[in-house]
Design a protein around this motif. Structure first.
Motif, PDB file in Angstrom:
ATOM      1  N   ASP A 124       0.822  -1.219   0.000  1.00  0.00           N
ATOM      2  CA  ASP A 124       0.000   0.000   0.000  1.00  0.00           C
ATOM      3  C   ASP A 124       0.852   1.263   0.000  1.00  0.00           C
ATOM      4  OD1 ASP A 124      -2.188  -1.617   0.098  1.00  0.00           O
ATOM      5  OD2 ASP A 124      -2.601  -1.317   2.236  1.00  0.00           O
ATOM      6  N   LYS A 165      -5.617  11.570   4.989  1.00  0.00           N
ATOM      7  CA  LYS A 165      -4.805  10.349   4.836  1.00  0.00           C
ATOM      8  C   LYS A 165      -3.789  10.464   3.693  1.00  0.00           C
ATOM      9  CE  LYS A 165      -7.621   8.506   7.899  1.00  0.00           C
ATOM     10  NZ  LYS A 165      -7.228   8.595   9.322  1.00  0.00           N
ATOM     11  N   THR A 189       1.327  13.093  10.740  1.00  0.00           N
ATOM     12  CA  THR A 189       1.890  11.963  11.475  1.00  0.00           C
ATOM     13  C   THR A 189       3.118  11.457  10.725  1.00  0.00           C
ATOM     14  OG1 THR A 189      -0.325  11.347  12.211  1.00  0.00           O
ATOM     15  CG2 THR A 189       1.410   9.681  12.440  1.00  0.00           C
ATOM     16  N   SER A 230       0.558   2.041   7.723  1.00  0.00           N
ATOM     17  CA  SER A 230      -0.728   1.401   8.062  1.00  0.00           C
ATOM     18  C   SER A 230      -1.275   1.930   9.384  1.00  0.00           C
ATOM     19  CB  SER A 230      -0.559  -0.112   8.186  1.00  0.00           C
ATOM     20  OG  SER A 230      -0.021  -0.631   7.013  1.00  0.00           O
ATOM     21  N   LYS A 231      -0.397   2.051  10.386  1.00  0.00           N
ATOM     22  CA  LYS A 231      -0.845   2.544  11.702  1.00  0.00           C
ATOM     23  C   LYS A 231      -1.316   3.990  11.603  1.00  0.00           C
ATOM     24  CE  LYS A 231       2.838   0.017  13.899  1.00  0.00           C
ATOM     25  NZ  LYS A 231       4.035   0.137  14.745  1.00  0.00           N
ATOM     26  N   LEU A 233      -2.564   5.508   9.038  1.00  0.00           N
ATOM     27  CA  LEU A 233      -3.852   5.569   8.337  1.00  0.00           C
ATOM     28  C   LEU A 233      -5.013   5.293   9.290  1.00  0.00           C
ATOM     29  CD1 LEU A 233      -3.190   3.712   4.942  1.00  0.00           C
ATOM     30  CD2 LEU A 233      -3.442   6.176   5.313  1.00  0.00           C
ATOM     31  N   GLU A 234      -4.742   4.497  10.336  1.00  0.00           N
ATOM     32  CA  GLU A 234      -5.784   4.188  11.326  1.00  0.00           C
ATOM     33  C   GLU A 234      -5.891   5.273  12.394  1.00  0.00           C
ATOM     34  OE1 GLU A 234      -4.447   0.432  12.757  1.00  0.00           O
ATOM     35  OE2 GLU A 234      -4.887  -0.585  10.855  1.00  0.00           O
ATOM     36  N   GLY A 235      -5.110   6.337  12.250  1.00  0.00           N
ATOM     37  CA  GLY A 235      -5.172   7.427  13.225  1.00  0.00           C
ATOM     38  C   GLY A 235      -4.251   7.243  14.412  1.00  0.00           C
ATOM     39  N   ASN A 236      -3.411   6.218  14.342  1.00  0.00           N
ATOM     40  CA  ASN A 236      -2.486   5.937  15.441  1.00  0.00           C
ATOM     41  C   ASN A 236      -1.266   6.846  15.334  1.00  0.00           C
ATOM     42  OD1 ASN A 236      -0.966   4.701  17.411  1.00  0.00           O
ATOM     43  ND2 ASN A 236      -1.231   2.620  16.607  1.00  0.00           N
TER      44      ASN A 236
END
Ligand code: MN3
Length: 246
Positions: A124, A165, A189, A230-231, A233-236
């Motif tokens: 991705d 994102k 981020t 990936s993290k 993208l999840e808002g982490n």
């Protein structure tokens, strides 16, 4: 408070660590000479045991001081995100040392720990980089350009916008971090960063920052950067493990 009790009951190592109040220097997952010939062992050792250690120790000093109590027990990314709201007497020091700690932890973690790590972006992240920058080479050119252009000491970053994102490249001065909303010009981020302070390259590359930036791309662990993507993208925003001790 109820949630805190639930979290304590779950009792994972990471959650327990958050109850402790002293930051520890994260161990590197590779030997100091593992990145040679691109980054030399002496630079890595000094960078980790002296520079990074100083940020950790100074941050512990702030938290143990009379105005640092409100930072106690917060995860490091939460400290970094909240710096703009801190009182004047600890704000700059916390920018420097909480930022310095998080920046170096992320930096060392995204360097290649073994030969099997991906040497180019995959999955991705690869797709998103190509969509955003046209190609992986264009991304590297743009990132290198941002790193070269930092005046004096600072960092260049690949970051994710928490709302759209979207990926973007940014740079920060000194030990500022893109999570520092209301402090940096383009918050986001960060999923990968390059330290362009001279201490990161001067022993091997002297003043030739472009050579160091080229060397950096030879030792990026793209599996780690992909996992950070990936993290994010999840808002982490807690992308790296931050060890704590009593
Ligand atoms: Mn450094």
């Amino acid at each position: 408070m109820a949630l805190r009790h639930v979290i304590r009951a779950i009792g994972t190592r990471a959650q327990q660590a958050q109850q402790m109040s002293t930051y520890a220097l994260p161990p590197l997952k590779y030997k100091y000479d593992a990145l040679e010939p691109h980054i030399d062992a002496t630079t890595m050792q000094i960078h980790h045991t002296r520079h990074h250690q100083t940020y950790v120790s100074s941050l512990n000093g702030i938290i143990g001081g009379e105005h640092g109590a409100k930072l106690k027990g917060l995860a490091l990314d939460e400290v970094v995100k909240s710096v703009a709201t801190l009182p004047d007497d600890i704000r700059t020091a916390t920018v420097n040392h909480a930022g310095g700690h998080l920046n170096h932890t992320l930096f060392f973690d995204t360097l290649r720990s073994d030969e099997s790590a991906s040497r180019e972006p995959t999955g991705d992240l690869k797709v998103a980089l190509e969509e955003t920058f046209g190609s992986i080479d264009s991304f590297k050119d743009e990132f290198s350009g941002a790193a070269k252009k930092v005046f004096g000491s600072g960092w260049a970053w690949l970051q994710v916008d928490p709302v759209t994102k979207k990926l973007s490249i940014t740079s920060t001065k000194n030990q500022e971090n893109p999570l520092m909303k209301d402090i940096v010009a383009s918050p986001g981020t960060p999923i990968m960063g390059i330290d362009v302070w001279e201490h990161a390259y001067y022993l091997l590359h002297r003043n030739a920052r472009p050579k160091y930036i080229e060397a950096f791309f030879n030792v990026v662990d793209w599996d780690v950067v992909g996992a950070n993507f990936s993290k994010a993208l999840e808002g982490n925003t807690a992308l790296v493990e931050i060890p704590m001790e009593d």
